[in-house]
Design a protein around this motif. Structure first.
Motif, PDB file in Angstrom:
ATOM      1  N   TYR A  64       0.843  -1.202   0.000  1.00  9.06           N
ATOM      2  CA  TYR A  64       0.000   0.000   0.000  1.00  9.06           C
ATOM      3  C   TYR A  64       0.876   1.250   0.000  1.00  9.06           C
ATOM      4  CZ  TYR A  64      -3.171   3.646   1.719  1.00  9.06           C
ATOM      5  OH  TYR A  64      -3.874   4.808   1.864  1.00  9.06           O
ATOM      6  N   GLY A  65       1.969   1.193   0.775  1.00  9.76           N
ATOM      7  CA  GLY A  65       2.826   2.369   0.929  1.00  9.76           C
ATOM      8  C   GLY A  65       2.484   3.087   2.219  1.00  9.76           C
ATOM      9  N   TYR A  66       2.703   4.386   2.213  1.00 12.20           N
ATOM     10  CA  TYR A  66       2.453   5.176   3.415  1.00 12.20           C
ATOM     11  C   TYR A  66       1.235   6.063   3.209  1.00 12.20           C
ATOM     12  CZ  TYR A  66       7.267   3.865   4.547  1.00 12.20           C
ATOM     13  OH  TYR A  66       8.414   3.163   4.807  1.00 12.20           O
ATOM     14  N   SER A  67       0.454   6.205   4.258  1.00  9.60           N
ATOM     15  CA  SER A  67      -0.605   7.205   4.244  1.00  9.60           C
ATOM     16  C   SER A  67       0.057   8.558   4.497  1.00  9.60           C
ATOM     17  CB  SER A  67      -1.626   6.910   5.348  1.00  9.60           C
ATOM     18  OG  SER A  67      -2.249   8.121   5.750  1.00  9.60           O
ATOM     19  N   VAL A  68      -0.091   9.481   3.543  1.00  7.77           N
ATOM     20  CA  VAL A  68       0.596  10.780   3.632  1.00  7.77           C
ATOM     21  C   VAL A  68       0.194  11.540   4.900  1.00  7.77           C
ATOM     22  CG1 VAL A  68       0.790  13.064   2.561  1.00  7.77           C
ATOM     23  CG2 VAL A  68       0.995  11.021   1.149  1.00  7.77           C
ATOM     24  N   SER A  69      -1.104  11.654   5.130  1.00  6.23           N
ATOM     25  CA  SER A  69      -1.545  12.481   6.262  1.00  6.23           C
ATOM     26  C   SER A  69      -1.134  11.845   7.590  1.00  6.23           C
ATOM     27  CB  SER A  69      -3.057  12.701   6.221  1.00  6.23           C
ATOM     28  OG  SER A  69      -3.709  11.457   6.304  1.00  6.23           O
ATOM     29  N   GLN A  70      -1.209  10.498   7.641  1.00  2.08           N
ATOM     30  CA  GLN A  70      -0.848   9.819   8.886  1.00  2.08           C
ATOM     31  C   GLN A  70       0.652   9.941   9.157  1.00  2.08           C
ATOM     32  OE1 GLN A  70      -1.683   5.578   8.955  1.00  2.08           O
ATOM     33  NE2 GLN A  70      -0.648   5.414  10.946  1.00  2.08           N
ATOM     34  N   LEU A  71       1.451   9.732   8.106  1.00  2.00           N
ATOM     35  CA  LEU A  71       2.907   9.804   8.261  1.00  2.00           C
ATOM     36  C   LEU A  71       3.337  11.223   8.617  1.00  2.00           C
ATOM     37  CD1 LEU A  71       5.584   8.354   8.146  1.00  2.00           C
ATOM     38  CD2 LEU A  71       5.636   8.668   5.669  1.00  2.00           C
ATOM     39  N   GLU A  73       1.582  13.394  10.228  1.00  2.00           N
ATOM     40  CA  GLU A  73       1.213  13.644  11.620  1.00  2.00           C
ATOM     41  C   GLU A  73       2.161  12.949  12.595  1.00  2.00           C
ATOM     42  OE1 GLU A  73      -2.980  13.261  13.952  1.00  2.00           O
ATOM     43  OE2 GLU A  73      -3.000  13.911  11.852  1.00  2.00           O
ATOM     44  N   GLU A  74       2.554  11.720  12.236  1.00  2.00           N
ATOM     45  CA  GLU A  74       3.486  10.977  13.086  1.00  2.00           C
ATOM     46  C   GLU A  74       4.815  11.725  13.203  1.00  2.00           C
ATOM     47  OE1 GLU A  74       2.910   8.367  14.851  1.00  2.00           O
ATOM     48  OE2 GLU A  74       1.385   7.112  13.913  1.00  2.00           O
ATOM     49  N   ILE A  75       5.306  12.201  12.064  1.00  2.00           N
ATOM     50  CA  ILE A  75       6.605  12.891  12.084  1.00  2.00           C
ATOM     51  C   ILE A  75       6.483  14.227  12.829  1.00  2.00           C
ATOM     52  CG2 ILE A  75       8.403  13.943  10.637  1.00  2.00           C
ATOM     53  CD1 ILE A  75       8.043  11.690   8.665  1.00  2.00           C
ATOM     54  N   GLN A  76       5.338  14.857  12.646  1.00  2.36           N
ATOM     55  CA  GLN A  76       5.064  16.092  13.398  1.00  2.36           C
ATOM     56  C   GLN A  76       5.162  15.831  14.910  1.00  2.36           C
ATOM     57  OE1 GLN A  76       1.558  17.881  11.811  1.00  2.36           O
ATOM     58  NE2 GLN A  76       1.375  19.423  13.422  1.00  2.36           N
ATOM     59  N   ASN A  77       4.603  14.711  15.331  1.00  5.03           N
ATOM     60  CA  ASN A  77       4.666  14.350  16.755  1.00  5.03           C
ATOM     61  C   ASN A  77       6.080  14.001  17.197  1.00  5.03           C
ATOM     62  OD1 ASN A  77       1.940  14.747  17.135  1.00  5.03           O
ATOM     63  ND2 ASN A  77       1.423  12.609  16.663  1.00  5.03           N
ATOM     64  N   ILE A  78       6.789  13.263  16.335  1.00  4.54           N
ATOM     65  CA  ILE A  78       8.165  12.882  16.667  1.00  4.54           C
ATOM     66  C   ILE A  78       9.027  14.130  16.812  1.00  4.54           C
ATOM     67  CG2 ILE A  78      10.249  11.762  15.759  1.00  4.54           C
ATOM     68  CD1 ILE A  78       8.240   9.755  14.357  1.00  4.54           C
ATOM     69  N   LEU A  79       8.838  15.085  15.894  1.00 11.09           N
ATOM     70  CA  LEU A  79       9.602  16.329  15.967  1.00 11.09           C
ATOM     71  C   LEU A  79       9.143  17.196  17.136  1.00 11.09           C
ATOM     72  CD1 LEU A  79       9.763  17.262  12.149  1.00 11.09           C
ATOM     73  CD2 LEU A  79      11.724  16.719  13.604  1.00 11.09           C
ATOM     74  N   GLY A  80       7.917  16.955  17.584  1.00 11.97           N
ATOM     75  CA  GLY A  80       7.396  17.745  18.713  1.00 11.97           C
ATOM     76  C   GLY A  80       6.910  19.124  18.302  1.00 11.97           C
ATOM     77  N   LEU A  81       6.418  19.230  17.059  1.00 13.98           N
ATOM     78  CA  LEU A  81       6.061  20.552  16.532  1.00 13.98           C
ATOM     79  C   LEU A  81       4.805  21.159  17.169  1.00 13.98           C
ATOM     80  CD1 LEU A  81       6.837  20.094  12.717  1.00 13.98           C
ATOM     81  CD2 LEU A  81       8.348  20.791  14.569  1.00 13.98           C
ATOM     82  N   ASN A  82       4.109  20.357  17.970  1.00 11.66           N
ATOM     83  CA  ASN A  82       2.911  20.910  18.624  1.00 11.66           C
ATOM     84  C   ASN A  82       3.207  21.462  20.008  1.00 11.66           C
ATOM     85  OD1 ASN A  82       1.343  20.126  16.408  1.00 11.66           O
ATOM     86  ND2 ASN A  82       1.055  18.067  17.249  1.00 11.66           N
TER      87      ASN A  82
END
Lengths: 214, 214
Positions: A64-71, A73-82
């Motif tokens: 399937y690959g990666y879901s763009v919006s999910q990935l 969001e995950e990276i956003q969380n990993i980076l701590g951008l919120n």
């Protein structure tokens, strides 16, 4: 999702690029992307993409690959951008002003809440929606506000004096545009340096060695 | 002096730092330095220093260390800082102005000979000793001057159009502040990117993962 806690800085340094590209794809309403296609955009191999993202627990589905919006969001969380980390800018000269006006801090995890300069002529003037304050007010401001980080846009010779104060106020994270080595003086600080002259010298090297590089 | 032509980018990226530190030592009239001491300043191991400098043919003498002025000069030559490459600045907004005013180009191997902007309000104004010119004059200027490199301080959406022209004029070296991927479009260009937002996101990551990093 299992996460590897021992992630190399080179993987971490690729994360903002993944995030930028995924944000663009998301804006173009693209739902999914293969590791091959993502690798092409990132200019790395597909195996590198899978390896990188596996450090954080995977996210992809075979076939399937990666879901763009999910990935994204995950990276956003990993980076701590919120996190909305509170930042102050030290130095409202050419560079400080350019940085303040140029950057979209909110999207990058930060809120710029004050800026300071030692030059009386700058004090009282506006920078974005902030009024530039004199360095002598740093003490009071830092006691009354919880500040997570300082952006240092001052000449190297001025850094040590200001840094000692800021560190004393408990600020241990720095975005540093000077050549002063903050982490060498205070080993429990987190520092990200922007060394413009090093970057330009590197370009000079590449130009001077074009035949070997290309 | 034998020189290894297959030098990794991580070694090359340390050269500007060696150069900066050696310049400082030289200004302090320090004649010689051991690899141990140089390693301490550089925050790498002494063995790393010896390995790095061996890529370029050594320079050290056992039991003596390195001659500061000689090593500085050698690295200056390796970086090509005496080339006086002719550069033009595209974009005289906040960032472009800050870059032009902030950098000591001559010391870094470059001479800024012109700056351009598409904004009529900026055209005709002074930036350092240069008069900002309208983008429409690029064609004529590039035909009449030998330009080695362009500094791009324009928004990403504007880059492709300008880049196509500059590349057409034969400019193949870029100091790029936008997120446009120049090398992906023109593979025979040499590019050094300054991605301020990536740097800030990396700081955010570090802060968000402080316990794992420190």
């Amino acid at each position: 999702m299992s996460r590897n806690d021992n992630i190399s800085m080179s993987v971490i340094r690729r994360l903002p690029r993944y995030y930028r590209f995924l944000s663009e794809l998301n804006e173009q309403n693209i739902d999914k992307i293969s590791s091959t296609k993502l690798a092409e955009i990132m200019n790395v191999t597909a195996s590198q993409v899978r390896q990188d993202l596996n450090c954080f627990g995977g996210f992809g589905q075979q076939g399937y690959g990666y879901s763009v919006s999910q990935l994204k969001e995950e990276i956003q969380n990993i980076l701590g951008l919120n996190n909305n980390y509170k930042a102050i800018l030290i130095g409202a000269g050419n560079l400080g002003k350019a940085v303040a006006k140029h950057m979209n801090f909110e999207k990058l995890g930060f809120e710029l809440i004050a800026c300071f300069d030692c030059n009386e002529e700058k004090v009282g003037k506006k920078l974005n929606n902030l009024t530039i304050m004199h360095d002598s007010l740093l003490d009071e401001f830092c006691q009354n506000n919880k500040i997570n980080t300082a952006f240092l846009c001052i000449p190297r010779v001025c850094v040590e004096n200001v840094l000692d104060k800021l560190y004393g106020y408990g600020i241990k994270n720095y975005w540093n545009f000077s050549h002063y080595d903050i982490a060498r003086k205070y080993s429990d600080t987190l520092v990200e340096n922007v060394h413009l002259s090093d970057s330009l010298m590197t370009l000079c090297y590449k130009m001077n060695n074009r035949d070997k590089i290309l």
